[in-house]
Design a protein around this motif. Structure first.
Motif, PDB file in Angstrom:
ATOM      1  N   ARG A  23      -3.467   4.796   3.827  1.00 50.22           N
ATOM      2  CA  ARG A  23      -2.830   5.115   5.115  1.00 50.22           C
ATOM      3  C   ARG A  23      -3.887   5.493   6.163  1.00 50.22           C
ATOM      4  O   ARG A  23      -3.869   5.001   7.295  1.00 50.22           O
ATOM      5  N   GLU A  24      -4.821   6.343   5.769  1.00 48.42           N
ATOM      6  CA  GLU A  24      -5.874   6.738   6.714  1.00 48.42           C
ATOM      7  C   GLU A  24      -6.711   5.540   7.144  1.00 48.42           C
ATOM      8  O   GLU A  24      -7.087   5.401   8.313  1.00 48.42           O
ATOM      9  N   ALA A  25      -6.994   4.647   6.196  1.00 47.63           N
ATOM     10  CA  ALA A  25      -7.805   3.472   6.525  1.00 47.63           C
ATOM     11  C   ALA A  25      -7.065   2.543   7.484  1.00 47.63           C
ATOM     12  O   ALA A  25      -7.650   2.014   8.439  1.00 47.63           O
ATOM     13  N   ILE A  37      -8.277  -5.685   6.734  1.00 41.47           N
ATOM     14  CA  ILE A  37      -8.709  -4.725   5.719  1.00 41.47           C
ATOM     15  C   ILE A  37      -8.756  -5.418   4.355  1.00 41.47           C
ATOM     16  O   ILE A  37      -7.995  -6.348   4.098  1.00 41.47           O
ATOM     17  N   SER A  38      -9.689  -4.994   3.523  1.00 40.53           N
ATOM     18  CA  SER A  38      -9.689  -5.396   2.124  1.00 40.53           C
ATOM     19  C   SER A  38      -9.256  -4.187   1.327  1.00 40.53           C
ATOM     20  O   SER A  38      -9.860  -3.111   1.424  1.00 40.53           O
ATOM     21  N   ILE A  39      -8.193  -4.337   0.568  1.00 47.22           N
ATOM     22  CA  ILE A  39      -7.555  -3.205  -0.111  1.00 47.22           C
ATOM     23  C   ILE A  39      -8.025  -3.117  -1.557  1.00 47.22           C
ATOM     24  O   ILE A  39      -8.073  -4.116  -2.268  1.00 47.22           O
ATOM     25  N   TRP A  40      -8.366  -1.908  -1.987  1.00 47.34           N
ATOM     26  CA  TRP A  40      -8.686  -1.663  -3.403  1.00 47.34           C
ATOM     27  C   TRP A  40      -7.407  -1.285  -4.144  1.00 47.34           C
ATOM     28  O   TRP A  40      -6.571  -0.544  -3.628  1.00 47.34           O
ATOM     29  N   ALA A  44      -4.109   1.279  -3.288  1.00 49.16           N
ATOM     30  CA  ALA A  44      -2.717   0.832  -3.127  1.00 49.16           C
ATOM     31  C   ALA A  44      -1.819   1.528  -4.150  1.00 49.16           C
ATOM     32  O   ALA A  44      -0.666   1.869  -3.853  1.00 49.16           O
ATOM     33  N   ALA A  45      -2.359   1.749  -5.333  1.00 49.98           N
ATOM     34  CA  ALA A  45      -1.561   2.380  -6.394  1.00 49.98           C
ATOM     35  C   ALA A  45      -1.191   3.822  -6.035  1.00 49.98           C
ATOM     36  O   ALA A  45      -0.107   4.300  -6.377  1.00 49.98           O
ATOM     37  N   GLU A  46      -2.083   4.515  -5.324  1.00 54.36           N
ATOM     38  CA  GLU A  46      -1.794   5.902  -4.929  1.00 54.36           C
ATOM     39  C   GLU A  46      -0.490   6.000  -4.120  1.00 54.36           C
ATOM     40  O   GLU A  46       0.298   6.914  -4.286  1.00 54.36           O
ATOM     41  N   LEU A  49       2.899   0.134  -4.467  1.00 50.38           N
ATOM     42  CA  LEU A  49       2.674  -1.210  -3.946  1.00 50.38           C
ATOM     43  C   LEU A  49       3.597  -1.584  -2.782  1.00 50.38           C
ATOM     44  O   LEU A  49       3.130  -2.050  -1.742  1.00 50.38           O
ATOM     45  N   PRO A  50       4.911  -1.356  -2.910  1.00 49.70           N
ATOM     46  CA  PRO A  50       5.800  -1.750  -1.795  1.00 49.70           C
ATOM     47  C   PRO A  50       5.472  -0.973  -0.519  1.00 49.70           C
ATOM     48  O   PRO A  50       5.407  -1.565   0.569  1.00 49.70           O
ATOM     49  N   ALA A  51       5.234   0.320  -0.646  1.00 46.92           N
ATOM     50  CA  ALA A  51       4.922   1.129   0.542  1.00 46.92           C
ATOM     51  C   ALA A  51       3.592   0.695   1.147  1.00 46.92           C
ATOM     52  O   ALA A  51       3.439   0.653   2.379  1.00 46.92           O
ATOM     53  N   SER A  52       2.618   0.354   0.296  1.00 39.06           N
ATOM     54  CA  SER A  52       1.321  -0.108   0.795  1.00 39.06           C
ATOM     55  C   SER A  52       1.483  -1.414   1.575  1.00 39.06           C
ATOM     56  O   SER A  52       0.923  -1.581   2.670  1.00 39.06           O
ATOM     57  N   ALA A  53       2.252  -2.319   1.004  1.00 43.15           N
ATOM     58  CA  ALA A  53       2.455  -3.618   1.655  1.00 43.15           C
ATOM     59  C   ALA A  53       3.132  -3.426   3.014  1.00 43.15           C
ATOM     60  O   ALA A  53       2.730  -4.027   4.025  1.00 43.15           O
ATOM     61  N   ARG A  54       4.151  -2.553   3.029  1.00 45.81           N
ATOM     62  CA  ARG A  54       4.901  -2.306   4.271  1.00 45.81           C
ATOM     63  C   ARG A  54       3.996  -1.658   5.324  1.00 45.81           C
ATOM     64  O   ARG A  54       3.985  -2.051   6.493  1.00 45.81           O
TER      65      ARG A  54
END
Lengths: 273, 273
Positions: A23-25, A37-40, A44-46, A49-54
């Motif tokens: 989120r900060e990134a 962005i390139s996501i690690w 994303a797991a923190e 996955l769905p919330a990260s994608a959104r």
């Protein structure tokens, strides 16, 4: 060699801002005008996955790649199969996060048998090709610097990666060119030409003299000795027009406030890449 | 792959016993039954060249090589010429010390221009060939590990060294194969075959995991992951029958009493080389 005048092709690899959550990134990229962005996977797991994608989608950010698959070597057949399964999960996560590129760091040999480990890497990639196609995500094999042969990757030069990808002969596997890992190679410009049509990513940072640390000693572009613009121009010349990720493992940079790091990174990108 | 059963081909490279003077190293070799030594120029200079030569000769030790020439790169023409002169002195010192082999570490680029630095290395070596012939000493170009590209050697693979030596086409220039510097290379066995007839030295140590230090992190044979015997057998198979130098830059080893270090080195040589 024409410099860039805008940030359209710049991507923040999350390894550069190790202390930031996803989120900060994402919010930092928005503030800095960085479009990708390139996501690690662990980041994303923190968040899930769905919330990260959104989160990324709502911010209008492109996802240049997901880091990372690979790490194939293991001493037992069961463990090798488990590694393949983990790569299948990584392909699905990449698709879910909205990218078609999974960076693959092939891992070390589990013993002294380098040839055996390299043969298994090739077999593992071959076995993953149907999964890559099913996910719509390409395997972007990243050769690492030879100083990581023993603990991170038995694939250590762009020539070796090109040979591997040529033999696999599939649109679902290509190479990632990271300036830090390949700059030393007398054959690098030749191998970049050979990689035409299968470069799936281009990463930049710099080689500091002296190097403060094997793993965490990468420098900001312009602080070291790599001919970054020459490499970028060579990669562009054979048709690569994708994102350019800044990936810097450096403790001092991680200790810098994220917004400062991103502002510096954007400035140096325009000056040196 | 047949192990050795005696120490006839073993040589102590003085870098392994950094705290010992030349006299101490020569006496240590005699006590340990090690028949040869590679002498560093600074160590010979401490005692003076004639006394050093006499010391080694009286002890009945062979001198496998002198370390080192090279370090060609410089920003000014005057400094480049001074470097050539220093190499001429090194050739003469090698001859005076009773060896026909000068190890050459080619040095870094003085700026970001790697191609330019590499071209100058080739020119410098070409200019030194008549001096090598006059001294009766061969220039043994040692490719270093790519992690030393920025600060020690722009020659970073055996393939690159072979290309260079092929173009120079002289019996007065060849290559040094150091296992530590070349083991990672997927092409190393191919390049060893290509080097047939021009291998002037073979060095061993080991790659520790993790590597404790970029410069001082080399390991004793058997403590790391390098396939040392396979490399030695490959070098022998193409006709190399010269000395095998143990060259280990490692602070912990330097802190060990020299006789202990030599005893361990001899044992590990028989077990692993």
């Amino acid at each position: 060699m024409t410099p860039f005048t805008d940030l359209r092709r710049l991507s923040l690899n999350q390894a550069t801002t190790q202390r930031w959550s996803l989120r900060e990134a994402v919010e930092g990229c928005a503030r800095a005008g960085i479009p990708a962005i390139s996501i690690w996977r662990d980041k994303a797991a923190e968040l899930g996955l769905p919330a990260s994608a959104r989160l990324v989608r709502d911010a209008g950010l492109s996802v240049s790649s997901v880091c990372r698959g690979g790490w194939f070597g293991a001493t037992t057949e069961a463990e090798r199969l488990a590694r393949l399964d983990d790569n299948r999960r990584a392909l699905d996560e990449a698709a879910a996060l909205g990218t078609d590129t999974l960076v693959v760091v092939c891992g070390p040999a589990p013993n002294r048998d380098l040839d055996g480990a390299r043969a298994w890497v090739e077999e593992a990639l071959a076995r993953l090709l149907p999964d890559a196609e099913a996910a719509g995500v390409r395997l972007a094999v990243e050769p690492l610097h030879p100083m990581f042969t023993a603990d991170r990757s038995v694939i250590v030069s762009l020539g070796q990666a090109n040979d591997l990808v040529e033999r696999l002969a599939s649109p679902w596997v290509g190479v990632t060119v990271d300036a830090y890992h390949v700059w030393w190679d007398p054959r690098v410009y030749h191998e970049i030409e050979r990689a035409a049509g299968r470069i799936l990513g281009f990463h930049v940072s710099d080689w500091l003299v002296p190097t403060p640390d094997i793993l965490l000693g990468r420098g900001m572009m312009g602080d070291g000795v790599i001919e970054l613009r020459r490499l970028r121009v060579a990669v562009d010349a054979i048709g690569y027009d994708g994102f350019i990720e800044v990936e810097i493992f450096n403790q001092a940079l991680w200790d810098t406030p994220g917004d400062e790091a991103l502002a510096l990174m954007a400035r140096r990108y325009l000056e040196h890449v």
